[in-house]
Structure formats: structure tokens, C-alpha cells
Design a protein around this motif. Structure first.
Motif, PDB file in Angstrom:
ATOM      1  N   THR A  53       0.736  -1.265  -0.022  1.00  0.00           N
ATOM      2  CA  THR A  53       0.234  -0.020  -0.004  1.00  0.00           C
ATOM      3  C   THR A  53       0.883   1.314  -0.133  1.00  0.00           C
ATOM      4  OG1 THR A  53      -1.729   1.302   1.171  1.00  0.00           O
ATOM      5  CG2 THR A  53      -0.185   0.008   2.566  1.00  0.00           C
ATOM      6  N   ILE A  54       0.256   2.209  -0.522  1.00  0.00           N
ATOM      7  CA  ILE A  54       0.978   3.634  -0.629  1.00  0.00           C
ATOM      8  C   ILE A  54       0.978   4.308   1.009  1.00  0.00           C
ATOM      9  CG2 ILE A  54       0.710   3.762  -2.860  1.00  0.00           C
ATOM     10  CD1 ILE A  54      -1.511   6.101  -2.128  1.00  0.00           C
ATOM     11  N   TYR A  55       0.077   3.917   1.960  1.00  0.00           N
ATOM     12  CA  TYR A  55       0.023   4.380   3.231  1.00  0.00           C
ATOM     13  C   TYR A  55       1.292   3.991   4.148  1.00  0.00           C
ATOM     14  CZ  TYR A  55      -4.616   5.697   1.371  1.00  0.00           C
ATOM     15  OH  TYR A  55      -5.557   6.471   0.936  1.00  0.00           O
ATOM     16  N   ALA A  56       1.287   4.826   5.099  1.00  0.00           N
ATOM     17  CA  ALA A  56       2.284   4.348   5.932  1.00  0.00           C
ATOM     18  C   ALA A  56       1.750   4.038   7.217  1.00  0.00           C
ATOM     19  CB  ALA A  56       3.650   5.208   6.040  1.00  0.00           C
ATOM     20  N   GLY A  57       2.495   3.593   8.040  1.00  0.00           N
ATOM     21  CA  GLY A  57       1.992   3.170   9.505  1.00  0.00           C
ATOM     22  C   GLY A  57       2.706   4.268  10.580  1.00  0.00           C
ATOM     23  N   ASP A  58       2.035   4.079  12.069  1.00  0.00           N
ATOM     24  CA  ASP A  58       2.375   4.838  13.073  1.00  0.00           C
ATOM     25  C   ASP A  58       1.709   6.098  12.810  1.00  0.00           C
ATOM     26  OD1 ASP A  58       3.311   2.471  14.472  1.00  0.00           O
ATOM     27  OD2 ASP A  58       5.201   3.485  14.932  1.00  0.00           O
ATOM     28  N   LEU A  59       2.754   7.116  13.229  1.00  0.00           N
ATOM     29  CA  LEU A  59       2.046   8.744  13.015  1.00  0.00           C
ATOM     30  C   LEU A  59       1.595   9.109  11.778  1.00  0.00           C
ATOM     31  CD1 LEU A  59       4.790  10.594  15.406  1.00  0.00           C
ATOM     32  CD2 LEU A  59       2.311   9.963  15.923  1.00  0.00           C
ATOM     33  N   ASP A  60       2.062   8.370  10.636  1.00  0.00           N
ATOM     34  CA  ASP A  60       1.497   8.595   9.219  1.00  0.00           C
ATOM     35  C   ASP A  60       0.062   8.230   9.170  1.00  0.00           C
ATOM     36  OD1 ASP A  60       3.342  10.365   8.187  1.00  0.00           O
ATOM     37  OD2 ASP A  60       4.275   8.863   6.993  1.00  0.00           O
ATOM     38  N   THR A  61      -0.320   7.230   9.972  1.00  0.00           N
ATOM     39  CA  THR A  61      -1.580   6.825   9.597  1.00  0.00           C
ATOM     40  C   THR A  61      -2.805   7.787  10.433  1.00  0.00           C
ATOM     41  OG1 THR A  61      -0.921   4.647   9.843  1.00  0.00           O
ATOM     42  CG2 THR A  61      -3.200   4.742  10.300  1.00  0.00           C
ATOM     43  N   ILE A  62      -2.365   8.285  11.785  1.00  0.00           N
ATOM     44  CA  ILE A  62      -3.341   8.955  12.237  1.00  0.00           C
ATOM     45  C   ILE A  62      -3.117  10.554  12.153  1.00  0.00           C
ATOM     46  CG2 ILE A  62      -3.496   7.193  14.048  1.00  0.00           C
ATOM     47  CD1 ILE A  62      -1.626   8.510  16.030  1.00  0.00           C
ATOM     48  N   ASP A  63      -2.062  11.034  11.558  1.00  0.00           N
ATOM     49  CA  ASP A  63      -1.816  12.402  11.507  1.00  0.00           C
ATOM     50  C   ASP A  63      -2.202  12.816  10.131  1.00  0.00           C
ATOM     51  OD1 ASP A  63      -1.183  14.980  11.942  1.00  0.00           O
ATOM     52  OD2 ASP A  63       1.127  14.898  12.117  1.00  0.00           O
ATOM     53  N   GLY A  64      -2.429  14.091   9.818  1.00  0.00           N
ATOM     54  CA  GLY A  64      -2.745  14.452   8.530  1.00  0.00           C
ATOM     55  C   GLY A  64      -2.353  16.053   8.138  1.00  0.00           C
ATOM     56  N   VAL A  65      -2.951  16.535   7.125  1.00  0.00           N
ATOM     57  CA  VAL A  65      -2.656  17.878   6.806  1.00  0.00           C
ATOM     58  C   VAL A  65      -3.506  18.742   7.529  1.00  0.00           C
ATOM     59  CG1 VAL A  65      -2.185  19.673   5.085  1.00  0.00           C
ATOM     60  CG2 VAL A  65      -1.532  17.213   4.571  1.00  0.00           C
ATOM     61  N   PRO A  66      -3.260  19.767   8.364  1.00  0.00           N
ATOM     62  CA  PRO A  66      -4.227  20.693   8.956  1.00  0.00           C
ATOM     63  C   PRO A  66      -5.033  21.479   7.898  1.00  0.00           C
ATOM     64  CG  PRO A  66      -2.151  20.734  10.027  1.00  0.00           C
ATOM     65  CD  PRO A  66      -1.985  19.935   9.081  1.00  0.00           C
ATOM     66  N   PRO A  67      -6.377  21.476   8.042  1.00  0.00           N
ATOM     67  CA  PRO A  67      -7.134  21.131   9.492  1.00  0.00           C
ATOM     68  C   PRO A  67      -7.734  19.879   9.413  1.00  0.00           C
ATOM     69  CG  PRO A  67      -8.601  22.294   7.840  1.00  0.00           C
ATOM     70  CD  PRO A  67      -7.332  22.071   7.182  1.00  0.00           C
ATOM     71  N   ARG A  68      -7.191  18.902   8.616  1.00  0.00           N
ATOM     72  CA  ARG A  68      -7.755  17.341   8.608  1.00  0.00           C
ATOM     73  C   ARG A  68      -6.926  16.400   9.162  1.00  0.00           C
ATOM     74  NH1 ARG A  68      -7.600  19.318   2.988  1.00  0.00           N
ATOM     75  NH2 ARG A  68      -5.927  17.919   2.680  1.00  0.00           N
ATOM     76  N   SER A  69      -6.283  16.817  10.358  1.00  0.00           N
ATOM     77  CA  SER A  69      -5.362  15.937  11.086  1.00  0.00           C
ATOM     78  C   SER A  69      -6.315  15.832  12.394  1.00  0.00           C
ATOM     79  CB  SER A  69      -3.980  16.642  11.368  1.00  0.00           C
ATOM     80  OG  SER A  69      -4.181  17.963  12.043  1.00  0.00           O
ATOM     81  N   LEU A  70      -6.040  14.672  12.823  1.00  0.00           N
ATOM     82  CA  LEU A  70      -6.455  14.215  14.336  1.00  0.00           C
ATOM     83  C   LEU A  70      -5.771  14.946  15.606  1.00  0.00           C
ATOM     84  CD1 LEU A  70      -6.734  10.212  13.774  1.00  0.00           C
ATOM     85  CD2 LEU A  70      -8.522  11.995  13.825  1.00  0.00           C
ATOM     86  N   PRO A  71      -6.399  15.119  16.591  1.00  0.00           N
ATOM     87  CA  PRO A  71      -5.852  16.067  17.556  1.00  0.00           C
ATOM     88  C   PRO A  71      -4.866  15.153  18.493  1.00  0.00           C
ATOM     89  CG  PRO A  71      -8.092  15.186  18.464  1.00  0.00           C
ATOM     90  CD  PRO A  71      -7.799  14.897  17.161  1.00  0.00           C
ATOM     91  N   ILE A  72      -3.595  14.691  17.698  1.00  0.00           N
ATOM     92  CA  ILE A  72      -2.818  13.939  18.382  1.00  0.00           C
ATOM     93  C   ILE A  72      -1.793  14.894  19.345  1.00  0.00           C
ATOM     94  CG2 ILE A  72      -2.569  12.340  16.440  1.00  0.00           C
ATOM     95  CD1 ILE A  72      -0.179  13.471  15.578  1.00  0.00           C
ATOM     96  N   ASP A  73      -1.238  14.028  20.361  1.00  0.00           N
ATOM     97  CA  ASP A  73      -0.274  14.769  21.420  1.00  0.00           C
ATOM     98  C   ASP A  73       0.926  14.082  21.684  1.00  0.00           C
ATOM     99  OD1 ASP A  73       0.744  16.251  23.299  1.00  0.00           O
ATOM    100  OD2 ASP A  73      -0.832  15.929  24.907  1.00  0.00           O
TER     101      ASP A  73
END
Length: 209
Positions: A53-73
Motif C-alpha cells: 500500500t502507499i500508506y504508512a503506519g504509526d504517526l503517518d496513519t493518524i496524522d494529516g494535513v491541518p485542518p484535516r488532522s486528528l488531535p494527536i499529542d
């Protein structure tokens, strides 16, 4: 997505975990209970390649381009829970509770399953082999609850859906080491557009030699 080790290389960060349990079993082995508490912790990587797949795991899976990113901390991943398994003659019970903190994204889930095996003692015989020796109906309830929501435009909105599933099934012992399982799953997925029901029917023939 939850990254799992798929090779034996020791490069990179390691996951630390442990558990503590208690087992009580009757002398004949027909009654007993197992209780296990466990916890794992590791640091999430910026990106982990996923084959195919072209997708990556760990932070790349749950992070995104603001404002379409999850509220990770941060990048800590902690997961803990309790498993309980019990047996009383032909009755079997299993329960599990899980708590997960994935870079500040908290979700909780549980699963409870009960089954009872009725002996049939062989409804008929073919040669010297008895056929249809037992039947075991079972029911399982599982749920995932997320304490966060995905913003509009996030690449994988299903990541934040609350999910409840109820399984009804029956397993039939045909001959020794061969059984047939039929189960129906009722799914309730809570989305921003409403509740979806991608229900499933599954039939499995299992044989061991």
C-alpha cells in the motif's frame, strides 16, 4: 491500524510489555478461571512502511494535513487491559477489556462471549466413525468507543467510528477434529452521517489432523 512486529530484526525502538495473571482449576480440569492483566508501551515512529500500500503506519496513519488532522499529542502508545476466561463443565465464558492511548487519542473497548456445548453422542455412524458428536451455540458482544472524533476530510474517517457488534453462532462437531461453524454478525457503526449496518454471514469448515 495497529503496528505489529512481523520480523525478528532488533533495529529501531522496542515495545515493552508485561502481564500478571491468576489461574484456578479444579482437579478434573472441567472447571476453572484464568485472569490476566497486561500492559504494553512504546514510542510511535514518524512513519512505518506497509507492504502492498502507499500508506504508512504509526504517526503517518493518524496524522494529516491541518485542518484535516486528528488531535494527536506526543508519540507515546500505551495499551492495557484485562482478560478473563472461565469454564464450568460445558459452559465457557470469555471477557476482555482494553484501554488504548495512541498519541493522546484514547479509545476503550470490551468483548464478552459465552458458549455452551451440548453432546449429541453421534447421531449416526459411517463405518466405525460416529458423525455429529456435539453442537455449541455461542453469542459474542463487542464494542469500541473513541474519546475523539475525526475532522471533515480526514483520509480514514472510520478510524474514529464507535462500533458495536453482536455475533450469533453455532459450531457443530461433525467427526473428530472436524467441525463446522456458522455465524451472523450484526454491526452498528456510528458515523457522522448516521448508523451503518454492514452485517455479515460467515460459514467456516475447520479440519485438523
Amino acid at each position: 491500524y495497529d503496528a505489529q512486529a512481523n520480523d525478528a530484526r532488533l533495529s529501531g525502538r522496542a515495545q515493552v510489555g508485561g502481564g500478571l495473571g491468576l489461574r484456578v482449576v479444579s482437579a478434573d480440569g472441567k472447571k476453572g478461571i484464568d485472569v490476566l492483566g497486561w500492559i504494553y508501551h512504546r514510542q510511535l515512529a514518524d512513519s512505518v512502511p506497509i507492504e502492498g500500500t502507499i500508506y504508512a503506519g504509526d504517526l503517518d496513519t493518524i496524522d494529516g494535513v491541518p485542518p484535516r488532522s486528528l488531535p494527536i499529542d506526543g508519540r507515546d502508545k500505551t495499551e492495557g487491559g484485562v482478560n478473563v476466561e472461565a469454564r464450568w463443565e460445558r459452559l465457557s465464558l470469555f471477557g476482555q477489556y482494553v484501554y488504548q492511548d495512541l498519541a493522546g487519542l484514547v479509545r476503550k473497548g470490551y468483548e464478552v462471549e459465552a458458549g455452551y456445548r451440548f453432546p449429541l453422542n453421534g447421531l449416526f455412524a459411517v463405518g466405525d466413525q460416529p458423525w455429529f458428536n456435539w453442537v455449541q451455540p455461542a453469542v459474542r458482544v463487542s464494542r469500541i468507543q473513541n474519546d475523539f472524533s475525526a475532522p471533515a476530510g480526514f483520509a480514514a474517517p472510520s478510524f474514529a467510528w464507535d462500533w458495536t457488534k453482536v455475533d450469533f453462532g453455532v459450531r457443530v462437531g461433525i467427526v473428530r477434529n472436524v467441525d463446522l461453524t456458522a455465524e451472523y454478525a450484526r454491526n452498528d457503526m456510528k458515523t457522522k452521517g448516521g448508523v451503518l449496518h454492514p452485517d455479515e454471514l460467515l460459514v467456516t469448515l475447520r479440519a485438523g489432523f
